[in-house]
Write a protein that holds these residues in place. Structure first.
Motif, PDB file in Angstrom:
ATOM      1  N   TYR A  46      47.690   4.498 -69.460  1.00 16.79           N
ATOM      2  CA  TYR A  46      48.813   3.989 -70.225  1.00 16.79           C
ATOM      3  C   TYR A  46      49.827   4.927 -70.233  1.00 16.79           C
ATOM      4  CZ  TYR A  46      51.184   2.789 -74.736  1.00 16.79           C
ATOM      5  OH  TYR A  46      52.167   2.684 -75.299  1.00 16.79           O
ATOM      6  N   LEU A  47      50.925   4.701 -69.800  1.00 16.29           N
ATOM      7  CA  LEU A  47      51.969   5.640 -69.253  1.00 16.29           C
ATOM      8  C   LEU A  47      53.473   5.213 -70.155  1.00 16.29           C
ATOM      9  CD1 LEU A  47      51.422   5.715 -65.402  1.00 16.29           C
ATOM     10  CD2 LEU A  47      50.414   7.144 -67.040  1.00 16.29           C
ATOM     11  N   PRO A  48      53.289   5.551 -71.479  1.00 19.53           N
ATOM     12  CA  PRO A  48      54.596   5.367 -72.011  1.00 19.53           C
ATOM     13  C   PRO A  48      55.787   6.246 -71.908  1.00 19.53           C
ATOM     14  CG  PRO A  48      52.985   6.376 -73.567  1.00 19.53           C
ATOM     15  CD  PRO A  48      52.244   6.178 -72.318  1.00 19.53           C
ATOM     16  N   ARG A  49      56.731   5.905 -71.874  1.00 22.45           N
ATOM     17  CA  ARG A  49      57.909   6.926 -71.451  1.00 22.45           C
ATOM     18  C   ARG A  49      58.747   7.343 -72.854  1.00 22.45           C
ATOM     19  NH1 ARG A  49      60.472   4.025 -67.203  1.00 22.45           N
ATOM     20  NH2 ARG A  49      58.719   3.322 -65.822  1.00 22.45           N
ATOM     21  N   ALA A  50      59.698   8.361 -72.661  1.00 27.78           N
ATOM     22  CA  ALA A  50      60.486   8.828 -73.617  1.00 27.78           C
ATOM     23  C   ALA A  50      61.271   7.730 -74.307  1.00 27.78           C
ATOM     24  CB  ALA A  50      61.347   9.860 -73.176  1.00 27.78           C
ATOM     25  N   PHE A  99      57.006   0.863 -71.807  1.00 24.29           N
ATOM     26  CA  PHE A  99      55.770   1.006 -71.011  1.00 24.29           C
ATOM     27  C   PHE A  99      55.462  -0.082 -70.166  1.00 24.29           C
ATOM     28  CE2 PHE A  99      54.542  -0.524 -75.460  1.00 24.29           C
ATOM     29  CZ  PHE A  99      53.923  -1.762 -75.061  1.00 24.29           C
ATOM     30  N   PHE A 100      54.884   0.070 -69.003  1.00 20.97           N
ATOM     31  CA  PHE A 100      54.438  -1.152 -67.993  1.00 20.97           C
ATOM     32  C   PHE A 100      52.975  -1.037 -67.904  1.00 20.97           C
ATOM     33  CE2 PHE A 100      58.598   0.233 -67.375  1.00 20.97           C
ATOM     34  CZ  PHE A 100      59.375  -0.909 -67.096  1.00 20.97           C
ATOM     35  N   LEU A 101      52.360  -2.219 -68.223  1.00 19.12           N
ATOM     36  CA  LEU A 101      50.952  -2.327 -68.420  1.00 19.12           C
ATOM     37  C   LEU A 101      50.262  -2.718 -67.368  1.00 19.12           C
ATOM     38  CD1 LEU A 101      50.567  -3.997 -72.037  1.00 19.12           C
ATOM     39  CD2 LEU A 101      50.093  -1.636 -71.535  1.00 19.12           C
ATOM     40  N   MET A 102      51.085  -2.727 -66.013  1.00 15.06           N
ATOM     41  CA  MET A 102      50.476  -3.065 -64.830  1.00 15.06           C
ATOM     42  C   MET A 102      49.428  -2.167 -64.342  1.00 15.06           C
ATOM     43  SD  MET A 102      53.793  -3.067 -62.420  1.00 15.06           S
ATOM     44  CE  MET A 102      55.108  -1.763 -62.480  1.00 15.06           C
TER      45      MET A 102
END
Lengths: 505, 306
Positions: free
Chosen positions: A489-493, A497-500
């Motif tokens: 899970y890679l949220p950004r500043a 986020f992109f859940l793919m």
């Protein structure tokens, strides 16, 4: 009352067993802190609604976690000499979720729809002055002036929509049941209860997405989000408080995720209206006031140490951010020296305002700033205002010469924020005008080359430290939590986020 | 009696008209909607264009008459944030709020009536102390605090109920208990004092002297008389509950009117705020009217023949 409660429990405990799970499908359950107003990314009014929407769409380009622009629905592109013409070569054999083909016509249609005034983000679509079809899989996008932010804005706002379906249902219905080319397709939206998406099996990014279903559940209250991640009813929650994140760190099965967001808090000076003739016109006074405020103490006491000191109006994730620039240290003696040099050895009095209830602990921050300024002899008349009135006055440039606020940015570059806060009379919320800054911003906004632009940002960053138009405060961190089986899970500043990429172990 | 009801009905209509006037002017005190709704880096020209498109630049009187004529036709305009007819959005949320309000009311009455009757009929006993305690606690404990405590105990620690959302009978238990707590306290105190009072009436002495059994005196004489008082207060409380509880609905993520008020105010969504205020006020007025009618039906002593 306890008796009644336990009676109800007995009564309903039977119902519990009826709730079945479908083990063969992997479902990711994500809490959303607001209620999406629309699932059409061009109409979705705020970040959380956009996060839901973007799981179903693609743009021609995509910004990765480092904010580098990558191909998406366009496989590659070429930029003309003068920086005004972008030729995009589109990916072939891509279909929308309803089977409509993706091609140049869809891009042209999406833009023509996007620039209409009833579309929330029409100004972002209107950064291109023309979008033309060259052939089935080539489009030419033209801008009136060279626009270095175009690709970033496209990645953030240009959701490509299917022409036939969109025209058939109209924009309002489209926002209720959207169709895109994205990794997930729309299944259902039970208003204010859940939004269900399922895997797009023929997604063009091979091997993605990695879960079968995504269910978004709106939960506006942070304490409830915290409870829901503890019970496992939800796999991903965001917008927690620092105290909640601290408490969750010791809970089994939950992992806390934290990162600095693209938002800067500051106290602004004014040289356009109420600040004319005030001591703060002198750069030495403005520097002195930066030295006078112990920002680290504010961060430590009000944010548990979980925020970064700001330098300039940029954040580390922005292009051209210069990490070698040191934040102003806390040095009240230096501040007094500079004040004396500028002719104010005994300090002065000045008006100060801050919005109430707009940001976490911000009233206390303003009061702390007031205290630190008072220590070097600057007496401020702090007025904490209802936020609606505060922003009205800010837009009319009628706030006192000092006021506290913050500015977020989602394009990955600080230009819109810098323009908005420093653009002089041309910007609704700016109280500052400086020819050096104006000139640098003008140059940044027409420089398409990324490296040249970064160099200009660095120059501006340094200048803004020497002749500060703000008391720089802090860059906050945001707190999220995931169940410990959630991976990638890679949220950004920008808190998007992109859940793919995300999957469950 | 007809004349009385007619005059009450006319009063209610006039009241609703007043609500419309108030609602229109109050929301306009909160700030310039155009600036609040436009992105912050929008230029002054863009803001002006938006203001014009939304009609916010027209004279207030003109806006007011436009609003009133449309409102009388049931058209409250389109929600600026959700981009759908405002009244439709409010009415779509009503079932959830209605469901929660009924559950809370049922819970409150279910506990309050027996407790109040026991307390009132045995003043000074331990039962009476419990009864008065519940009345006090119910009215003084903040319901949002209780809601959070119940979530952390019944949902997180014990796992008996879902922490949020609307779906299935289980999901309504915690919000209904939290929301019902205040009316529970109020009803308990009211029933207790009404029972105490009615017990000393002449007709009760008469009933006993006729040789009626205790439980018959309670069901036929005391309770019927207590219910007159109860009906009035239940009507008013129900009206408040239908306005939606901002706290409880927000904490439990319950998709009702109360939570929508929160969203609408935050988004400075004028049409939606107006529709919400009108509907909430409408329910209170309607329930007051129904209460007045119920009085007449239950209690033959009230005739209102002035």
């Amino acid at each position: 009352m306890l008796l009644a409660l336990s009676a109800m429990v007995l009564l309903f405990s039977a119902c519990g067993q009826a709730e079945t799970t479908e083990p063969e499908l992997s479902t990711l359950r994500v809490a959303v802190p607001t209620f999406p107003n629309s699932l059409d990314a061009s109409v979705a009014a705020e970040r959380n609604a956009q996060n839901v929407s973007w799981q179903m769409f693609d743009s021609l380009v995509w910004a990765n976690e480092q904010n580098v622009i990558e191909p998406a629905l366009a496989e590659r592109w070429e930029v003309s000499e003068d920086g005004r013409e972008f030729t995009f070569f589109l990916r072939q054999n891509v279909e929308f979720h309803n089977g409509e083909p993706f091609n140049a016509d869809a891009v042209v249609f999406s833009w023509e729809r996007g620039i209409q005034p009833h579309i929330e983000w029409s100004d972002r679509w209107a950064r291109a002055s023309a979008v033309e079809r060259i052939d089935d899989y080539t489009v030419l996008i033209t801008t009136a002036e060279p626009d270095p932010l175009l690709l970033g804005v496209m990645a953030q706002h240009w959701n490509i929509v299917p022409p036939v379906y969109t025209q058939e249902v109209g924009d309002d219905r489209f926002g209720e049941s959207p169709v895109g080319t994205g990794p997930f397709r729309f299944v259902e939206w039970v208003r204010e209860d859940r939004i269900v998406l399922e895997r797009n099996d023929s997604y063009w990014r091979e091997g993605l997405p990695r879960v079968d279903r995504v269910v978004f559940r709106p939960i506006p209250e942070a304490s409830t989000r915290m409870a829901a991640i503890q019970t496992g009813e939800i796999d991903i929650v965001n917008r927690l408080t620092v105290e909640q994140a601290g408490a969750l760190e010791s809970i089994d099965g939950v992992r806390v995720v934290t990162y600095p967001i693209d938002r800067v808090f500051y106290i602004t000076f004014n040289n356009l209206t109420s600040g004319i003739g005030e001591p703060t016109m002198d750069p030495r006074v403005r520097r002195a006031m930066n030295y006078a405020v112990d920002r680290q103490a504010i961060i430590d006491s009000l944010f548990g140490g979980r925020a970064q000191l700001a330098t300039g109006l940029m954040t580390p994730s922005n292009l051209g951010y210069d990490p070698t620039i040191e934040p102003f240290p806390f040095d009240p003696d230096r501040a007094r020296e500079l004040l004396a040099e500028a002719g104010f050895p005994d300090g002065f009095e000045i008006g100060f305002a801050a919005p109430a209830g707009a940001y976490t602990n911000f009233e206390q921050v303003a009061e702390a700033v007031q205290g630190f300024l008072g220590d070097v002899g600057i007496v401020t008349d702090l007025e904490i205002m209802e936020s609606g009135r505060f922003w009205d006055l800010q837009a009319e440039k009628q706030l006192p010469p000092l006021f506290g606020d913050s500015w977020s940015e989602r394009s990955g570059e600080s230009l819109p924020r810098l323009r908005g806060a420093l653009g002089g009379w041309d910007a609704s919320f700016s109280q500052w005008s400086d020819p050096v800054i104006d000139d640098l911003l003008d140059r940044i906004s027409v420089t398409v080359d990324q490296n040249e632009r970064a160099a200009l940002y660095r120059e501006l960053h340094r200048y803004m430290q020497e002749d500060p138009p703000f008391i720089y405060l802090y860059i906050p961190e945001t707190f999220e939590a995931v169940r410990s089986n959630v991976q990638d899970y890679l949220p950004r500043a920008a808190e998007d986020f992109f859940l793919m990429f995300t999957y469950l172990e | 009696m007809q004349r009385y009801l007619l005059s009450r009905a006319i009063q209610s209509v006039m009241l609703m008209f007043g609500v419309l006037v108030l609602v229109f002017f109050l929301v306009r005190l909160t700030g310039d909607p155009a600036r609040l709704m436009m992105p912050r880096d929008a230029s002054p020209a863009d803001v002006e264009a938006f203001r014009e498109a939304m009609g916010f630049n027209e004279p207030l009187v003109r806006q007011f008459f436009g609003f009133m004529t449309n409102a009388l036709r049931g058209d409250f305009g389109r929600s600026l944030h959700f981009r759908a007819p405002a009244m439709r959005m409010v009415l779509e949320r009503m079932p959830a709020t209605l469901e929660l309000a009924l559950a809370a009311l049922a819970f409150a009455l279910f506990v309050a009536i027996p407790l109040g009757v026991i307390g009132g009929s045995r003043p000074g006993t331990i039962w009476d102390t419990i009864c008065r305690g519940v009345g006090l606690v119910g009215q003084t404990i903040p319901n949002f605090w209780l809601a959070l405590m119940m979530i952390s105990f019944f949902s997180v620690s014990l796992g008996w109920f879902p922490t949020f959302g609307r779906g299935g009978v289980r999901s309504i238990v915690l919000p209904a208990v939290a929301l019902g707590l205040f009316p529970l306290g109020k009803f308990t105190r009211l029933v207790r004092s009404a029972v105490l009072e009615v017990r000393n009436e002449d007709y009760i002495r008469t009933a006993y002297s006729k040789g009626l059994l205790d439980h018959r005196v309670y069901t036929h004489h005391i309770f019927l008389n207590v219910s007159v008082t109860l009906v009035s207060i239940v009507g008013v409380q129900f009206g408040y509950l239908l306005g939606g509880s901002i706290y409880i609905e927000t904490i439990f993520s319950w998709p009702g009117v109360g939570r929508m008020i929160h969203e609408a105010v935050q988004a400075r969504d004028f049409p939606l705020v107006q529709a919400l205020a009108f509907v909430s006020a409408g329910f209170i007025v309607l329930l007051n009217l129904l209460t007045d009618i119920a009085y007449v039906l239950i209690d033959p002593r009230i005739r209102y023949e002035d």
